[in-house]
Design a protein around this motif. Structure first.
Motif: not given
Length: 195
Positions: A11-15, A136-143, A163-166, A172-173
């Protein structure tokens, strides 16, 4: 708790990823990026009310399963649909509708199976886990996104890398949500067998 932890991470990776992608890839301003999350937030709040009534009437299984299915569908849509403003808005809305069904009912169901004298501790564990999973979600997305952005040496390459990273983050989500769904269904099944 494990399923809740994983789902909150997703959820937080999307945010984190949606506003960044909307601004950097789709060239929208920060107001549009923020407003893209609004329908999902409203849907979450509305479904939390509706799903609580379903829980009271039919028990935990129905709202939890509805929530899991919606979260899974929305996450798959996010991963497979081309990146676009309305595609991400609708996918995130579906995810948040599912989250509204799932999160509160999952927690209520889990704590209801804990002995009464430990229920306050169970509530504290869920709260602490949610806070930690958010980080963890924010760190995963940013990483993940920064791994792709690392070697971008021009504005065009930065856009392509974001674009590719997202895209890879959303893939992965999907894996993480499937894992969380397996844990959640296994717990529901084992509780029903014991009951």
């Amino acid at each position: 708790i494990t399923a809740s932890f994983i789902t909150q991470i997703v959820n937080l990776t999307f945010n984190y990823a949606l506003p960044m992608t909307i601004q950097m890839v789709l060239f929208q301003n920060s107001q549009v990026a923020g407003l893209t999350l609004l329908p999902g937030a409203l849907g979450y709040a509305l479904m939390a009310i509706i799903s609580g009534r379903l829980y009271d009437r039919y028990g935990a299984r129905l709202p939890i399963m509805i929530g899991l299915v919606l979260i899974l569908i929305g996450t798959i849509m996010m991963a497979v649909l081309p990146i676009s403003l309305y595609g991400m808005l609708f996918s995130f809305l579906v995810i948040q509708l599912g989250s509204g069904f799932w999160f509160g009912n999952n927690m209520t169901n889990a704590i209801s199976h804990v002995p009464t004298n430990y229920q306050s501790a169970g509530n504290s564990i869920f709260t602490a886990t949610n806070n930690y999973s958010a980080a963890v979600g924010i760190a995963l997305a940013a990483g993940i996104i920064s791994i792709f952005q690392k070697h971008a040496d021009s504005a065009d390459r930065l856009i392509t890398a974001t674009h590719l990273g997202a895209t890879w983050l959303f893939r992965i989500d999907v894996f993480l949500i499937v894992l969380a769904a397996i844990f959640s269904v296994r717990v529901l099944t084992s509780v029903n067998k014991k009951g």
